[in-house]
Design an enzyme around this catalytic site. Structure first.
Site, PDB file in Angstrom:
ATOM      1  N   LYS A  49       0.838  -1.214   0.000  1.00 47.90           N
ATOM      2  CA  LYS A  49       0.000   0.000   0.000  1.00 47.90           C
ATOM      3  C   LYS A  49       0.867   1.256   0.000  1.00 47.90           C
ATOM      4  CE  LYS A  49      -1.955  -0.984   3.935  1.00 47.90           C
ATOM      5  NZ  LYS A  49      -1.275  -2.252   4.242  1.00 47.90           N
TER       6      LYS A  49
ATOM      7  N   ARG B 168      -9.452   1.407   8.435  1.00 48.39           N
ATOM      8  CA  ARG B 168      -9.028   0.048   8.705  1.00 48.39           C
ATOM      9  C   ARG B 168     -10.099  -0.739   9.433  1.00 48.39           C
ATOM     10  NH1 ARG B 168      -3.350   0.620   8.714  1.00 48.39           N
ATOM     11  NH2 ARG B 168      -2.320  -1.369   8.956  1.00 48.39           N
TER      12      ARG B 168
ATOM     13  N   ARG C 117      11.936  -5.944   4.744  1.00 49.64           N
ATOM     14  CA  ARG C 117      11.656  -4.509   4.634  1.00 49.64           C
ATOM     15  C   ARG C 117      12.553  -3.710   5.587  1.00 49.64           C
ATOM     16  NH1 ARG C 117       5.793  -2.116   5.346  1.00 49.64           N
ATOM     17  NH2 ARG C 117       5.873  -3.262   7.305  1.00 49.64           N
TER      18      ARG C 117
ATOM     19  N   ARG D 219      11.205  -2.429  11.246  1.00 52.09           N
ATOM     20  CA  ARG D 219      10.148  -1.930  12.126  1.00 52.09           C
ATOM     21  C   ARG D 219       9.877  -2.913  13.259  1.00 52.09           C
ATOM     22  NH1 ARG D 219       5.329  -0.116   8.166  1.00 52.09           N
ATOM     23  NH2 ARG D 219       4.173  -1.323   9.715  1.00 52.09           N
TER      24      ARG D 219
ATOM     25  N   ARG E  15      -0.861  -9.225  12.941  1.00 47.23           N
ATOM     26  CA  ARG E  15      -1.365  -8.161  12.072  1.00 47.23           C
ATOM     27  C   ARG E  15      -2.226  -8.752  10.962  1.00 47.23           C
ATOM     28  NH1 ARG E  15       4.038  -5.452  10.519  1.00 47.23           N
ATOM     29  NH2 ARG E  15       2.803  -4.153   9.115  1.00 47.23           N
TER      30      ARG E  15
END
Ligand code: AP5
Ligand code: MG
Length: 213
Positions: A13, A88, A127, A160, A171
């Site tokens: 996203k 969300r 990431r 992160r 998540r």
């Protein structure tokens, strides 16, 4: 042009929202980035949000909605925006819908970046994020020019806190329970468009441009 990006954590996203923002000249608004900037600066909001984010849970709607509505009221949002990570939950979508309706306005496109869960877990470990400017990299797919350093602002890149495998699983569960129902919500409104998010990011973007025109 008002656009919402939908999709699982790690679907891309943010990657796509940044490209849309650049091409169409609208601001990219990520509630996750806003929370992370607050955590980094040690604000009260950051402290509160971190309690939820570190567990892979959603930050309560009351907190999130206020931040988002304040942000989209800014002058730079006059001609539209691309929302990344908001709404969300159904209540968040309803609040946004009501606020826009009061202004005689509406969302033009809700773009679902579709990636199966198996691909997601693999992506997240690679990431790297810049907590200063929000830029995102991937150690294999999008490496920075110099290892561990942001190309754009020279700050250090980090994994992160919520990209640890256990948290990623939480998540994903939260996504399926609370966020996926938005696909039906926006389908009913006639604005949902889905793109295959498993292909190269340039091809994902080409599919989005095809939709936005
Ligand atoms: P947020 O920051 O929004 O995280 P998320 O939804 O979990 O999404 P990510 O940012 O992890 O993934 P992304 O889809 O942006 O993917 P990216 O482009 O980086 O939210 C974090 C937390 O904040 C939430 O868990 C919650 O606690 C809280 N929060 C935020 N908003 C909230 C709200 N509205 N209500 C309540 N709580 C809220 O890509 C991922 C990786 O894959 C990157 O390394 C990228 O380089 C790579 N990649 C991207 N596209 C491709 C591709 N096509 N092929 C290969 N690799 C790719
Ligand atoms: Mg993101």
């Amino acid at each position: 042009m008002k656009i919402i990006m939908l999709g699982a954590p790690g679907a891309g996203k943010g990657t796509q929202a940044k490209m849309i923002a650049e091409k169409y000249g609208v601001p990219h608004i990520s509630t996750g980035d806003i929370f992370r900037a607050n955590i980094k600066n040690g604000t009260e909001l950051g402290m509160e949000a971190k309690k939820y984010m570190d567990q892979g849970l959603l930050v309560p709607d009351e907190l999130t909605v206020k931040i988002l509505l304040d942000r989209v009221a800014n002058e730079d949002c006059k001609n539209g925006y691309v929302l990344d990570g908001f709404p969300r939950t159904i209540p968040q979508a309803e609040v946004l819908d009501k606020a826009l309706t009061e202004l005689g306005d509406k969302i033009d496109y809700a773009i679902d970046v579709d990636v199966p869960d198996e691909n997601i877990v693999k992506r997240m470990g690679g990431r790297r994020a810049c907590l200063s400017c929000g830029a995102t990299y991937h150690i294999e797919h999008v490496p920075p020019k110099s290892e561990g350093i942001c190309d754009k602002c020279g700050q250090e890149l980090v994994l992160r806190d919520d990209d640890k495998p256990e948290t990623v699983k939480n998540r994903l569960n939260v996504y399926h329970e609370q966020t996926q129902p938005l696909i039906e919500f926006y389908t009913k409104k006639g604005v949902l468009k889905a793109v295959d998010g498993t292909v190269d990011m340039k091809d994902v973007f080409a599919a989005i441009v095809e939709i936005l025109g």
